[in-house]
Motif scaffolding. Structure first.
Motif, PDB file in Angstrom:
ATOM      1  N   PRO A  22     -14.245 -14.735 -10.275  1.00 27.26           N
ATOM      2  CA  PRO A  22     -13.595 -14.797  -8.953  1.00 27.26           C
ATOM      3  C   PRO A  22     -12.497 -15.868  -8.962  1.00 27.26           C
ATOM      4  O   PRO A  22     -12.334 -16.617  -9.916  1.00 27.26           O
ATOM      5  CB  PRO A  22     -14.747 -15.177  -8.012  1.00 27.26           C
ATOM      6  N   LYS A  23     -11.768 -15.937  -7.882  1.00 27.29           N
ATOM      7  CA  LYS A  23     -10.704 -16.929  -7.782  1.00 27.29           C
ATOM      8  C   LYS A  23     -11.295 -18.337  -7.749  1.00 27.29           C
ATOM      9  O   LYS A  23     -12.395 -18.567  -7.228  1.00 27.29           O
ATOM     10  CB  LYS A  23      -9.859 -16.670  -6.532  1.00 27.29           C
ATOM     11  N   ARG A  24     -10.571 -19.286  -8.357  1.00 26.20           N
ATOM     12  CA  ARG A  24     -10.953 -20.699  -8.424  1.00 26.20           C
ATOM     13  C   ARG A  24     -12.354 -20.858  -9.026  1.00 26.20           C
ATOM     14  O   ARG A  24     -13.162 -21.652  -8.540  1.00 26.20           O
ATOM     15  CB  ARG A  24     -10.894 -21.336  -7.043  1.00 26.20           C
ATOM     16  N   ASN A  25     -12.608 -20.140 -10.098  1.00 26.94           N
ATOM     17  CA  ASN A  25     -13.947 -20.156 -10.692  1.00 26.94           C
ATOM     18  C   ASN A  25     -13.891 -20.717 -12.113  1.00 26.94           C
ATOM     19  O   ASN A  25     -12.902 -20.540 -12.826  1.00 26.94           O
ATOM     20  CB  ASN A  25     -14.525 -18.739 -10.696  1.00 26.94           C
ATOM     21  N   GLU A  26     -14.977 -21.391 -12.515  1.00 26.78           N
ATOM     22  CA  GLU A  26     -15.148 -21.851 -13.885  1.00 26.78           C
ATOM     23  C   GLU A  26     -16.371 -21.172 -14.486  1.00 26.78           C
ATOM     24  O   GLU A  26     -17.435 -21.147 -13.863  1.00 26.78           O
ATOM     25  CB  GLU A  26     -15.317 -23.368 -13.964  1.00 26.78           C
ATOM     26  N   THR A  27     -16.202 -20.628 -15.668  1.00 29.89           N
ATOM     27  CA  THR A  27     -17.277 -19.897 -16.337  1.00 29.89           C
ATOM     28  C   THR A  27     -17.474 -20.482 -17.727  1.00 29.89           C
ATOM     29  O   THR A  27     -16.492 -20.698 -18.460  1.00 29.89           O
ATOM     30  CB  THR A  27     -16.946 -18.404 -16.448  1.00 29.89           C
ATOM     31  N   ARG A  28     -18.726 -20.739 -18.082  1.00 27.64           N
ATOM     32  CA  ARG A  28     -19.052 -21.190 -19.431  1.00 27.64           C
ATOM     33  C   ARG A  28     -19.450 -19.987 -20.282  1.00 27.64           C
ATOM     34  O   ARG A  28     -20.349 -19.247 -19.918  1.00 27.64           O
ATOM     35  CB  ARG A  28     -20.173 -22.230 -19.402  1.00 27.64           C
ATOM     36  N   VAL A  29     -18.778 -19.837 -21.383  1.00 27.42           N
ATOM     37  CA  VAL A  29     -19.033 -18.731 -22.302  1.00 27.42           C
ATOM     38  C   VAL A  29     -19.645 -19.307 -23.569  1.00 27.42           C
ATOM     39  O   VAL A  29     -19.000 -20.075 -24.295  1.00 27.42           O
ATOM     40  CB  VAL A  29     -17.731 -17.964 -22.628  1.00 27.42           C
ATOM     41  N   ARG A  30     -20.906 -18.946 -23.830  1.00 28.75           N
ATOM     42  CA  ARG A  30     -21.626 -19.449 -25.016  1.00 28.75           C
ATOM     43  C   ARG A  30     -21.811 -18.299 -26.008  1.00 28.75           C
ATOM     44  O   ARG A  30     -22.196 -17.200 -25.624  1.00 28.75           O
ATOM     45  CB  ARG A  30     -22.982 -20.034 -24.622  1.00 28.75           C
ATOM     46  N   PHE A  31     -21.565 -18.584 -27.256  1.00 29.03           N
ATOM     47  CA  PHE A  31     -21.745 -17.576 -28.294  1.00 29.03           C
ATOM     48  C   PHE A  31     -22.002 -18.267 -29.627  1.00 29.03           C
ATOM     49  O   PHE A  31     -21.748 -19.470 -29.796  1.00 29.03           O
ATOM     50  CB  PHE A  31     -20.520 -16.656 -28.396  1.00 29.03           C
ATOM     51  N   GLN A  32     -22.496 -17.490 -30.564  1.00 26.15           N
ATOM     52  CA  GLN A  32     -22.798 -17.996 -31.900  1.00 26.15           C
ATOM     53  C   GLN A  32     -22.158 -17.094 -32.947  1.00 26.15           C
ATOM     54  O   GLN A  32     -22.250 -15.861 -32.871  1.00 26.15           O
ATOM     55  CB  GLN A  32     -24.312 -18.051 -32.135  1.00 26.15           C
ATOM     56  N   ARG A  66      -7.173  -8.313 -16.861  1.00 29.33           N
ATOM     57  CA  ARG A  66      -6.313  -7.795 -15.785  1.00 29.33           C
ATOM     58  C   ARG A  66      -6.606  -8.571 -14.504  1.00 29.33           C
ATOM     59  O   ARG A  66      -7.731  -9.003 -14.271  1.00 29.33           O
ATOM     60  CB  ARG A  66      -6.522  -6.295 -15.570  1.00 29.33           C
ATOM     61  N   PHE A  67      -5.560  -8.741 -13.699  1.00 27.85           N
ATOM     62  CA  PHE A  67      -5.683  -9.397 -12.403  1.00 27.85           C
ATOM     63  C   PHE A  67      -5.964  -8.352 -11.326  1.00 27.85           C
ATOM     64  O   PHE A  67      -5.538  -7.208 -11.427  1.00 27.85           O
ATOM     65  CB  PHE A  67      -4.395 -10.145 -12.051  1.00 27.85           C
ATOM     66  N   ARG A  68      -6.643  -8.819 -10.282  1.00 30.64           N
ATOM     67  CA  ARG A  68      -6.916  -7.903  -9.180  1.00 30.64           C
ATOM     68  C   ARG A  68      -7.215  -8.694  -7.906  1.00 30.64           C
ATOM     69  O   ARG A  68      -7.840  -9.745  -7.939  1.00 30.64           O
ATOM     70  CB  ARG A  68      -8.107  -7.006  -9.511  1.00 30.64           C
ATOM     71  N   THR A  69      -6.725  -8.148  -6.782  1.00 31.14           N
ATOM     72  CA  THR A  69      -7.075  -8.710  -5.478  1.00 31.14           C
ATOM     73  C   THR A  69      -8.306  -7.983  -4.941  1.00 31.14           C
ATOM     74  O   THR A  69      -8.802  -7.039  -5.537  1.00 31.14           O
ATOM     75  CB  THR A  69      -5.910  -8.550  -4.489  1.00 31.14           C
ATOM     76  N   ARG A  70      -8.767  -8.417  -3.804  1.00 31.18           N
ATOM     77  CA  ARG A  70      -9.944  -7.773  -3.215  1.00 31.18           C
ATOM     78  C   ARG A  70      -9.656  -6.355  -2.744  1.00 31.18           C
ATOM     79  O   ARG A  70     -10.546  -5.516  -2.717  1.00 31.18           O
ATOM     80  CB  ARG A  70     -10.453  -8.599  -2.018  1.00 31.18           C
ATOM     81  N   SER A  71      -8.432  -6.111  -2.355  1.00 31.81           N
ATOM     82  CA  SER A  71      -8.133  -4.816  -1.736  1.00 31.81           C
ATOM     83  C   SER A  71      -7.475  -3.843  -2.703  1.00 31.81           C
ATOM     84  O   SER A  71      -8.142  -3.065  -3.383  1.00 31.81           O
ATOM     85  CB  SER A  71      -7.244  -5.037  -0.501  1.00 31.81           C
ATOM     86  N   TRP A  72      -6.145  -3.905  -2.848  1.00 32.10           N
ATOM     87  CA  TRP A  72      -5.421  -2.817  -3.489  1.00 32.10           C
ATOM     88  C   TRP A  72      -4.656  -3.207  -4.731  1.00 32.10           C
ATOM     89  O   TRP A  72      -4.458  -2.398  -5.613  1.00 32.10           O
ATOM     90  CB  TRP A  72      -4.433  -2.213  -2.491  1.00 32.10           C
ATOM     91  N   TRP A  73      -4.199  -4.443  -4.838  1.00 31.72           N
ATOM     92  CA  TRP A  73      -3.263  -4.789  -5.904  1.00 31.72           C
ATOM     93  C   TRP A  73      -4.008  -5.149  -7.171  1.00 31.72           C
ATOM     94  O   TRP A  73      -4.964  -5.920  -7.162  1.00 31.72           O
ATOM     95  CB  TRP A  73      -2.393  -5.957  -5.457  1.00 31.72           C
TER      96      TRP A  73
END
Length: 242
Positions: free
Chosen positions: A153-163, A199-206
């Motif tokens: 989502p917007k203004r979000n931080e995600t930790r991606v863990r992998f090996q 890809r980017f996307r808004t909540r509605s149409w764009w």
């Protein structure tokens, strides 16, 4: 049949005697004025010059050009309003256990955690495909694997863990020797590469079409204790470039 003026020899033919007195030619002159203009029996017909009309193809091209110009202007205005920004990556933690070299082969396992931040205030990001790899300092590919798709989502931080790991991976004698020498010196430098189809996307149409994002995290120094087979990140978590 005799006649005063001549002899009729045929019902439709009259013979006039030679001594018949004809009036002078001047008495038969008719004062008929010449016609002011003579009717034109034939008119020369040339090519008809009419006002040139644009063909259907020209009108179609003009309409398509106008349509594309309007769509491009709308897309530009939308882009300026939404102001899409690429996500930001940084290395949060890296550990390697074990890390052994034998002649031209390498056996190792890397546990990596990346922090991915979406800086956009109006746009979410979909990561449809993600691929991570570990490379050596000269760009030699050591290990690569696909990661699970995720959504931000917007203004979000995600930790991606992998090996990532290799067992008896052929890297060449020169690379294996250089990794062994670096480890004996206390630290080994590796790089992490990420390929993300996003890809980017808004909540509605764009939304945008899928684009490829290349992320480079160079160089990550992993420190090793001579008495241990494992190593961990020695430098501060660094930002990656894209």
């Amino acid at each position: 049949v005799p006649h005063r003026w001549g002899t009729i020899v045929h019902p439709h033919r009259i013979l006039i005697p030679n001594d018949f007195p004809f009036p002078p030619a001047s008495s038969f002159s008719l004062a008929v004025p010449p016609p002011s203009s003579y009717p034109q029996a034939y008119r020369t017909v040339g090519p008809r010059h009419s006002r040139s009309q644009p063909s259907f193809l020209c009108r179609l091209i003009a309409a398509a050009t106008v349509l594309f110009a309007i769509l491009g202007l709308l897309f530009l205005i939308t882009w300026l309003v939404l102001k899409p920004r690429l996500p930001e990556f940084r290395v949060d933690s890296v550990s390697a256990s074990p890390l052994n070299t034998t002649r031209s082969q390498l056996t190792a396992a890397w546990n990596i955690t990346l922090v991915v931040r979406n800086p956009n205030t109006k746009l979410s990001i979909y990561y449809d495909r993600v691929q991570a790899s570990v490379v050596y300092k000269d760009g030699s590919l050591i290990s690569m694997m696909p990661l699970s798709p995720f959504f931000q989502p917007k203004r979000n931080e995600t930790r991606v863990r992998f090996q990532l790991g290799v067992v008896g991976q052929y890297v060449g004698e020169d690379v294996a020797t250089e990794i062994s020498d670096e480890r004996a010196g206390g630290s080994v430098g590796f790089g992490v590469r990420v390929l993300a189809w996003m890809r980017f996307r808004t909540r509605s149409w764009w939304r945008t079409s899928q684009c490829l994002l290349r992320v480079y995290c160079d160089w990550i120094q992993i420190g090793f204790d001579p008495s241990k087979a494992s190593g961990s990140l020695t430098s501060q978590p660094g930002s990656c470039t894209n």
